[in-house]
Design a protein around this motif. Structure first.
Motif, mmCIF file in Angstrom:
data_model
loop_
_atom_site.group_PDB
_atom_site.id
_atom_site.type_symbol
_atom_site.label_atom_id
_atom_site.label_comp_id
_atom_site.label_asym_id
_atom_site.label_seq_id
_atom_site.Cartn_x
_atom_site.Cartn_y
_atom_site.Cartn_z
ATOM 1 N N HIS A 470 49.741 17.879 1.377
ATOM 2 C CA HIS A 470 49.302 18.630 0.196
ATOM 3 C C HIS A 470 48.970 17.591 -0.866
ATOM 4 O O HIS A 470 49.831 17.166 -1.630
ATOM 5 N N PHE A 471 47.716 17.173 -0.901
ATOM 6 C CA PHE A 471 47.297 16.088 -1.765
ATOM 7 C C PHE A 471 47.225 16.522 -3.228
ATOM 8 O O PHE A 471 47.260 17.701 -3.565
ATOM 9 N N ASN A 472 47.087 15.520 -4.071
ATOM 10 C CA ASN A 472 46.959 15.709 -5.515
ATOM 11 C C ASN A 472 45.848 16.698 -5.847
ATOM 12 O O ASN A 472 44.767 16.671 -5.258
ATOM 13 N N SER A 473 46.126 17.583 -6.804
ATOM 14 C CA SER A 473 45.169 18.633 -7.161
ATOM 15 C C SER A 473 43.998 18.065 -7.947
ATOM 16 O O SER A 473 44.000 16.904 -8.372
ATOM 17 N N LYS A 474 43.006 18.912 -8.179
ATOM 18 C CA LYS A 474 41.821 18.527 -8.938
ATOM 19 C C LYS A 474 42.013 18.690 -10.443
ATOM 20 O O LYS A 474 41.051 18.547 -11.214
ATOM 21 N N GLY A 475 43.211 19.015 -10.875
ATOM 22 C CA GLY A 475 43.473 19.176 -12.299
ATOM 23 C C GLY A 475 43.082 17.941 -13.086
ATOM 24 O O GLY A 475 43.426 16.815 -12.724
ATOM 25 N N GLY A 476 42.374 18.148 -14.183
ATOM 26 C CA GLY A 476 41.928 17.048 -15.029
ATOM 27 C C GLY A 476 40.494 16.627 -14.782
ATOM 28 O O GLY A 476 39.911 15.898 -15.594
ATOM 29 N N ASP A 477 39.899 17.063 -13.664
ATOM 30 C CA ASP A 477 38.497 16.738 -13.410
ATOM 31 C C ASP A 477 37.596 17.485 -14.396
ATOM 32 O O ASP A 477 37.900 18.607 -14.818
ATOM 33 N N GLN A 478 36.491 16.868 -14.748
ATOM 34 C CA GLN A 478 35.516 17.549 -15.592
ATOM 35 C C GLN A 478 34.781 18.605 -14.782
ATOM 36 O O GLN A 478 34.525 18.436 -13.595
ATOM 37 N N GLY A 479 34.466 19.725 -15.418
ATOM 38 C CA GLY A 479 33.804 20.828 -14.739
ATOM 39 C C GLY A 479 32.351 20.523 -14.435
ATOM 40 O O GLY A 479 31.752 19.592 -14.995
ATOM 41 N N LEU A 480 31.774 21.338 -13.548
ATOM 42 C CA LEU A 480 30.380 21.130 -13.172
ATOM 43 C C LEU A 480 29.433 21.292 -14.350
ATOM 44 O O LEU A 480 28.343 20.719 -14.368
ATOM 45 N N THR A 481 29.847 22.083 -15.359
ATOM 46 C CA THR A 481 28.995 22.279 -16.534
ATOM 47 C C THR A 481 29.363 21.327 -17.672
ATOM 48 O O THR A 481 28.959 21.536 -18.816
ATOM 49 N N SER A 482 30.105 20.288 -17.378
ATOM 50 C CA SER A 482 30.486 19.300 -18.384
ATOM 51 C C SER A 482 29.258 18.716 -19.068
ATOM 52 O O SER A 482 28.173 18.638 -18.489
ATOM 53 N N HIS A 483 29.447 18.262 -20.315
ATOM 54 C CA HIS A 483 28.325 17.569 -20.970
ATOM 55 C C HIS A 483 28.203 16.136 -20.468
ATOM 56 O O HIS A 483 27.237 15.431 -20.805
ATOM 57 N N TYR A 484 29.170 15.707 -19.656
ATOM 58 C CA TYR A 484 29.020 14.440 -18.947
ATOM 59 C C TYR A 484 28.396 14.727 -17.583
ATOM 60 O O TYR A 484 28.932 15.508 -16.797
ATOM 61 N N GLN A 485 27.273 14.122 -17.312
ATOM 62 C CA GLN A 485 26.588 14.347 -16.038
ATOM 63 C C GLN A 485 26.219 13.006 -15.399
ATOM 64 O O GLN A 485 25.525 12.209 -16.021
ATOM 65 N N PRO A 486 26.708 12.733 -14.173
ATOM 66 C CA PRO A 486 27.553 13.640 -13.395
ATOM 67 C C PRO A 486 28.974 13.693 -13.943
ATOM 68 O O PRO A 486 29.416 12.740 -14.578
ATOM 69 N N PRO A 487 29.699 14.811 -13.698
ATOM 70 C CA PRO A 487 31.067 14.927 -14.192
ATOM 71 C C PRO A 487 31.978 13.886 -13.548
ATOM 72 O O PRO A 487 31.753 13.455 -12.407
ATOM 73 N N VAL A 488 33.013 13.509 -14.289
ATOM 74 C CA VAL A 488 33.988 12.541 -13.781
ATOM 75 C C VAL A 488 35.069 13.279 -13.004
ATOM 76 O O VAL A 488 35.671 14.226 -13.509
#
Length: 608
Positions: A470-488
């Motif tokens: 059960h690996f580390n979750s995706k919590g903290g990742d930027q969403g697909l609609t982030s203003h950073y593109q590509p998201p981190v």
């Protein structure tokens, strides 16, 4: 942390400012507005008037939000300019219940603000708002500006522009290109009255009274009605979240594949949990597609069936034991080995030092027997208190269930929360030094995360080594609609470290016995095409068996309109080369509004 529901509700309703609005109702017209809505919105994602006061901004009320702490209303200029990049709608944040109605003609004076749902560290785009408003109602009963149609033809195929390297890859300062990029198209409509028609549901109604539809029914469609996410470079552009300004009780209760027939219309908002959202004044009529839960095939006598199933923070207080048991018996057909993820300790989220989970596991085993299944035996290792992440106090861990009438477990003493399992050679075969054991539990890769559980099983005289993850979750990742593109995707750094350790352990097994049967399975929290999966697979030590399915069937989870792979079963070369295995992602949860877990289980059947 707060409960999922309370944290999410708070995030959804956090407002940009807290000053009360002043509303004046006049009989005579006010002065002409000096600034129009399209001036406030501008041609980029942030307003050229941000932080400034504006006076007498005119518009027609197109929607009123009276619930939560994000109270306010949307207005739209009925006389648009000729620039497709400038939105003609804007949200007016009042903080208290607005004293305006649909169709009111108003002028608004206040301060322009860029509110970021989830806070600036989230990477989310901002919503242009007018805050601390003084509102003047000029007249009522006016026609609401016609809704702009969002459909397959209007939404571009390209998802988002690359961000500006000089601004840390932010797109905020880039001129909007609504005919070129989907995110720019949606941003150019922010705050405006929009509509979709006859849209298929691609994420079921959730507990927060929202669902997702697609305006592109052919875009990466799954055979059961969803939209499959298959690449970082090919986003699904037709996805759109639907909420409602009406009563919660009137919101459609939908499964994937259902259709909202007719028109769904309202202001286009942006929120923390999904980005662009149509907040409906008018909802289409739900037509059910009659989606049914799947069942896999029963394993044959010579086949070993191994399954993985995330049971979502299961503890003795939950009401889902009978449903989980029925799923294991009737939908999974009682696999010989079941890796369970998210088994909590005996008192769940109560943080009092309890780490044992025997009450939780035995309650599930009893429910399986009552459902007509076998009396499973089980093995696990209790974690050290509050060290493995998950819900505080819950002490989640992986657990092996196994049917002792079909498979035996090889116990080797010494495994505990802090002892690392190793590989040894016994009678020319690879064997574990402790069983059950944990892979490198002291390594920093597992900080605040679940450690892999390893067990040695024997089926018809053949040893099979199983690694439950059960690996580390995706919590903290930027969403697909982030203003950073590509998201981190910041969370994948830890998953890559975890995958490296698991792959190294499998390599040790295969270096000891080239033809060893090894299975690494569980909630990998990453896609089959991800860097995490590539590291796990290594130089052929493992292979993700979900890739044996057609691309349109590769999913175990449904999030924000994307059907995606999080749960995987990876196999060693001896299993893959046999070519007589069957892999099944059994869709019983992710597509349904009444899911008992947010994950679908998977089953692998093969001849060891």
């Amino acid at each position: 942390m707060p409960s999922k529901s309370s944290a999410r509700l708070a995030a959804l309703t956090v407002a940009a400012a807290c000053s009360a609005a002043t509303t004046l109702v006049l009989v005579s017209p006010a002065h002409a507005a000096a600034v129009r809505i399209h001036d406030v919105q501008g041609t980029t994602r942030t307003s050229p008037y941000a932080g400034q006061k504006v006076t007498d901004v005119a518009g027609i009320v197109t929607g009123v939000r009276t619930y939560g702490s994000s109270k306010g209303f949307w207005i739209q200029d009925p006389n648009p300019d000729d620039d497709p990049a400038t939105s003609e709608g804007v949200f007016v944040f009042t903080s208290s219940t607005p004293k305006v109605g649909l169709g009111d003609s108003v002028t608004v004076s206040g301060t322009v603000s860029e509110f970021v749902p989830g806070g600036t560290t989230s990477g989310n785009q901002s919503v242009t708002e007018i805050t601390k408003p003084t509102v003047t109602v000029l007249s009522s009963g006016n026609a609401v500006p016609a809704a702009t149609v969002i459909d397959a033809r209007s939404v571009p195929a390209a998802y988002a522009p690359a961000g500006d390297p000089a601004a840390n890859n932010s797109v905020n300062g880039l001129p909007l290109q609504p005919s070129t990029y989907a995110l720019d198209h949606y941003e150019s409509l922010e705050g405006m009255n929009v509509q979709v028609a006859d849209t298929r549901v691609v994420t079921a109604t959730d507990p927060y009274t929202e669902l997702w539809v697609t305006v592109k029914p052919r875009e990466n469609a799954s055979r059961r009605g969803g939209t499959v996410y298959g690449s970082y470079d090919a986003q699904n552009t037709g996805r759109l979240q639907i909420q409602s300004l009406g009563r919660t009780a009137d919101f459609p209760v939908a499964n994937v594949g259902d259709v909202l027939e007719g028109t769904t219309a309202g202001p286009l908002d942006y929120n923390q949990f999904g980005g662009y959202t149509l907040v409906a004044n008018q909802l289409g009529t739900l037509r059910s597609a009659g989606l049914e839960r799947e069942s896999t095939e029963k394993q044959k006598n010579g086949e070993l069936a191994v399954a993985t199933y995330n049971v979502e923070n299961l503890d003795p207080s939950d009401a889902t034991f009978e449903a989980h048991a029925s799923a294991i018996v009737n939908n999974l057909k009682s696999p010989d080995i079941v890796s369970l993820e998210e088994i909590q300790d005996n008192n769940g989220a109560t943080d009092d030092g309890t780490v044992a989970a025997d009450v939780t596991v035995n309650k599930l085993i009893d429910a399986i027997v009552a459902a007509g299944g076998p009396r499973y035996d089980w093995r696990s290792i209790d974690p050290a208190d509050d060290t493995d992440g998950g819900e505080p106090g819950g002490n989640i861990r992986q657990v092996f269930l196994f049917n002792p009438e079909r498979v035996s477990f090889t116990d080797r003493a010494g495994g505990d929360a802090t002892t690392a399992v190793g590989v040894q050679r016994l009678r020319g075969k690879a064997a574990l030094t402790v069983s059950p054991g944990r892979i490198d539990p002291a390594d920093t890769a597992w900080k605040s995360s679940r450690k892999p559980l390893v067990g040695e099983f024997v089926f018809r005289g053949r040893t099979v080594i199983v690694i439950a993850n059960h690996f580390n979750s995706k919590g903290g990742d930027q969403g697909l609609t982030s203003h950073y593109q590509p998201p981190v995707r910041s969370s994948e750094t830890q998953r890559h470290q975890q995958a490296t350790l698991v792959n190294a352990f499998v390599k040790d097994v295969l270096d000891t016995q080239k033809n060893a049967d090894v299975i690494a399975l569980g909630d990998i929290n990453d896609f089959e095409f991800s860097g995490t999966a590539q590291i796990l697979e290594g130089d052929g030590e493992l292979w993700s068996a979900i890739k044996s399915l057609p691309r349109s069937e590769r999913y175990t989870y449904d999030y924000q309109g994307n059907q995606q792979v999080l749960d995987q079963i990876l196999v060693s070369p001896s299993i893959r080369r046999g070519c007589d295995f069957e892999y099944d992602s059994v869709h019983i949860n992710s597509e349904f509004h009444d899911q008992i877990s947010d994950h679908d289980p998977q089953v692998l059947r093969f001849h060891p």
